[in-house]
Every structure is written in structure tokens, then in C-alpha cells.
Design an enzyme around this catalytic site. Structure first.
Site, PDB file in Angstrom:
ATOM      1  N   THR A   1       0.835  -1.203   0.000  1.00 22.75           N
ATOM      2  CA  THR A   1       0.000   0.000   0.000  1.00 22.75           C
ATOM      3  C   THR A   1       0.864   1.244   0.000  1.00 22.75           C
ATOM      4  O   THR A   1       1.988   1.228   0.509  1.00 22.75           O
ATOM      5  CB  THR A   1      -0.941   0.043   1.225  1.00 22.75           C
ATOM      6  N   LYS A   2       0.303   2.309  -0.596  1.00 22.01           N
ATOM      7  CA  LYS A   2       0.942   3.625  -0.494  1.00 22.01           C
ATOM      8  C   LYS A   2       0.043   4.567   0.306  1.00 22.01           C
ATOM      9  O   LYS A   2       0.279   5.771   0.337  1.00 22.01           O
ATOM     10  CB  LYS A   2       1.184   4.182  -1.895  1.00 22.01           C
ATOM     11  N   ASN A   3      -1.014   4.017   0.903  1.00 24.01           N
ATOM     12  CA  ASN A   3      -1.959   4.827   1.663  1.00 24.01           C
ATOM     13  C   ASN A   3      -1.471   4.916   3.122  1.00 24.01           C
ATOM     14  O   ASN A   3      -1.452   3.917   3.844  1.00 24.01           O
ATOM     15  CB  ASN A   3      -3.347   4.169   1.569  1.00 24.01           C
TER      16      ASN A   3
ATOM     17  N   GLY B   1      -2.776   6.271   5.758  1.00 23.37           N
ATOM     18  CA  GLY B   1      -3.810   5.998   6.766  1.00 23.37           C
ATOM     19  C   GLY B   1      -3.955   4.510   7.027  1.00 23.37           C
ATOM     20  O   GLY B   1      -4.009   4.064   8.171  1.00 23.37           O
TER      21      GLY B   1
ATOM     22  N   GLU C   1      -1.908  -0.933 -11.210  1.00 19.49           N
ATOM     23  CA  GLU C   1      -3.189  -0.489 -11.772  1.00 19.49           C
ATOM     24  C   GLU C   1      -4.326  -1.323 -11.222  1.00 19.49           C
ATOM     25  O   GLU C   1      -4.289  -2.561 -11.301  1.00 19.49           O
ATOM     26  CB  GLU C   1      -3.156  -0.598 -13.295  1.00 19.49           C
TER      27      GLU C   1
ATOM     28  N   ASP D   1      -7.675  -3.939  -0.255  1.00 16.02           N
ATOM     29  CA  ASP D   1      -8.510  -3.108  -1.111  1.00 16.02           C
ATOM     30  C   ASP D   1      -9.806  -2.866  -0.356  1.00 16.02           C
ATOM     31  O   ASP D   1     -10.420  -3.800   0.166  1.00 16.02           O
ATOM     32  CB  ASP D   1      -8.785  -3.766  -2.467  1.00 16.02           C
TER      33      ASP D   1
ATOM     34  N   ASP E   1     -13.838   8.770   6.776  1.00 15.62           N
ATOM     35  CA  ASP E   1     -14.113   8.601   8.209  1.00 15.62           C
ATOM     36  C   ASP E   1     -14.945   9.742   8.813  1.00 15.62           C
ATOM     37  O   ASP E   1     -15.830   9.489   9.634  1.00 15.62           O
ATOM     38  CB  ASP E   1     -12.810   8.433   9.001  1.00 15.62           C
TER      39      ASP E   1
ATOM     40  N   LYS F   1     -11.411   2.926  16.726  1.00 17.68           N
ATOM     41  CA  LYS F   1     -11.721   2.587  15.328  1.00 17.68           C
ATOM     42  C   LYS F   1     -11.149   1.205  15.005  1.00 17.68           C
ATOM     43  O   LYS F   1     -11.810   0.380  14.379  1.00 17.68           O
ATOM     44  CB  LYS F   1     -11.142   3.630  14.362  1.00 17.68           C
TER      45      LYS F   1
ATOM     46  N   HIS G   1     -13.855  -2.203   9.464  1.00 15.28           N
ATOM     47  CA  HIS G   1     -13.864  -3.225   8.417  1.00 15.28           C
ATOM     48  C   HIS G   1     -12.493  -3.899   8.321  1.00 15.28           C
ATOM     49  O   HIS G   1     -12.379  -5.103   8.130  1.00 15.28           O
ATOM     50  CB  HIS G   1     -14.253  -2.582   7.084  1.00 15.28           C
TER      51      HIS G   1
END
Ligand SMILES: O=c1[nH]c(=O)c2ncn([C@@H]3O[C@H](COP(=O)(O)OP(=O)(O)OP(=O)(O)O)[C@@H](O)[C@H]3O)c2[nH]1
Ligand SMILES: [Mg+2]
Length: 199
Positions: free
Chosen positions: A8-10, A12, A42, A71, A157, A177, A182
């Protein structure tokens, strides 16, 4: 200490994975923390499973070590499940959390509280060289608020109020949280699978 790579590059998401894996004395590393830099994989799939597998299998293929990918997204019933797998880029390629939230709130203008039901979905995929990809899915039900509230978390959020709470996900403490999200629900399945592997 054991290491696990998260495709991941996220930032959060990564923060949440670091907190989850710390409990097992493991350190999670995101793609931006590796020596080798990867282009974005992609996300051409139409399901969370397909996109999670694409990310995990691509990076595991390069590195030849086990890789976990996430994802995830927000399904809003009044919008027929949108933004769904397109949550990150709902308002355009810039992946702006603010623009995404604004778009959702605008589309829900005039929709009464009882019809603002939604859920966050998370699919985790673990790819290991030479083995079949493992999947874990989790979700949390809630409603979309009228206005954003709260400073924690990321993405949608501030406009998502989980079932049974009077606060948005962004008003909950990160540890709170991480007990109901999820991502946590999917991690519970992943943990079971990891324990079975260790037997
Ligand atoms: O409020 C939120 N709280 C969450 O806990 C959460 N989890 C996912 N999301 C949304 O869904 C997109 C995922 O898309 P996504 O899985 O393709 O990830 P991404 O593109 O941001 O990073 P990467 O992991 O692919 O590198 C994210 O960007 C967010 O907009 C969340 N929003
Ligand atoms: Mg993505």
C-alpha cells in the site's frame, strides 16, 4: 522481530496495519518504506478481491516474499453501492479525501437519515510465492452524516457514523476505530488463518 510487507501507499491504512501487527510483535512496512520504489499497481478489477490480489501478487512477484494487500471502500445504499471499488478516486485521479467526501455529500443532498445507510468493506489478500492467494473480508455497517466531523482516521471517516455510535469514525480514538473497523474484521479472519498455518 518478524516483518510483513503491505502493498500500500496509503498512509492511513499503513498506520492501522502497523498498530495491528505490533500486537503480534511484527513490524509492517509500506511500499514507500522499501529501498526499491514501485509504480502504482493499476487497479483494473471490478471487485475488492480482484484489486487486492492484483496488488499483493504483483509486489510478491517482484520481491519473492509474502505480501499483504488491502482493497477497501465505502458502499452507499442510496447510491447503488457507489463509490465502492472506486472510493479512492471517486472525485478524480488526485485521490483527494476532501473532494471525495464533498462529492458523496452532494449526491446525498435531500436523502433522509433513514436512507443514508452504508458500509465500509475491506478485503485483504496475502500472496506467497508458489502458493494460492488467501483472502479475508470484513465490513462495518453505518450511516453517512450530513456534515463531516472529527480529525482522526482518513478517507471518508469524518462522514461515516458506525452503527451503535453517536460519533463518526473520525471522532473515535484510533484504537477505538481499530476495534470495530472493516479492516479489523478482516484482520480477525487473517489471524485465524495465520494461526492455522503455524500449526
Ligand atoms: O474513511 C475511510 N476509512 C477507512 O478505514 C477506509 N478504508 C478505505 N477507505 C476509502 O477507500 C479507499 C481505498 O481504496 P484502495 O483500497 O484502492 O486504497 P488506496 O488507493 O488509497 O491505497 P493502496 O492501498 O491501493 O495503495 C481509500 O482511499 C478511502 O477513500 C476508507 N475510508
Ligand atoms: Mg488503490
Amino acid at each position: 522481530m518478524n516483518k510483513i510487507i503491505i502493498a500500500t501507499k496509503n498512509a492511513g491504512k499503513l498506520k492501522e496495519f502497523k498498530a495491528f501487527f505490533e500486537q503480534y510483535d511484527m513490524t509492517a512496512y509500506g511500499l514507500d518504506e522499501l529501498d526499491k520504489q514501485f509504480d502504482d499497481v493499476e487497479e483494473t478489477g471490478t471487485t475488492f478481491e480482484e484489486n487486492a490480489a492484483l496488488k499483493a501478487e504483483t509486489i510478491a512477484g517482484f520481491l519473492q516474499v509474502p505480501v499483504l494487500a488491502d482493497d477497501s471502500g465505502l458502499e452507499i445504499d442510496a447510491l447503488e453501492g457507489r463509490p465502492g471499488v472506486y472510493s479512492a478516486r471517486y472525485a478524480g485521479e488526485a485521490k483527494s479525501d476532501q473532494a471525495n467526501m464533498d462529492k458523496v455529500l452532494e449526491e446525498l443532498q435531500g436523502v433522509p437519515a433513514a436512507e443514508r445507510t452504508a458500509r465500509f468493506v475491506c478485503v485483504l489478500a496475502v500472496s506467497q510465492p508458489g502458493k494460492e492467494t488467501f483472502y479475508a473480508r470484513g465490513h462495518v455497517e453505518g450511516v453517512i452524516t450530513e456534515v463531516p466531523q472529527g480529525e482522526h482516521g482518513f478517507g471518508y471517516d469524518p462522514v461515516f457514523q458506525p452503527e451503535g455510535y453517536e460519533k463518526t469514525m473520525a471522532q473515535l480514538e484510533p484504537a477505538e476505530k481499530n476495534q470495530i473497523s472493516h479492516r479489523k474484521q478482516a484482520m480477525v479472519h487473517l489471524e485465524k488463518w495465520l494461526n492455522e498455518q503455524a500449526k
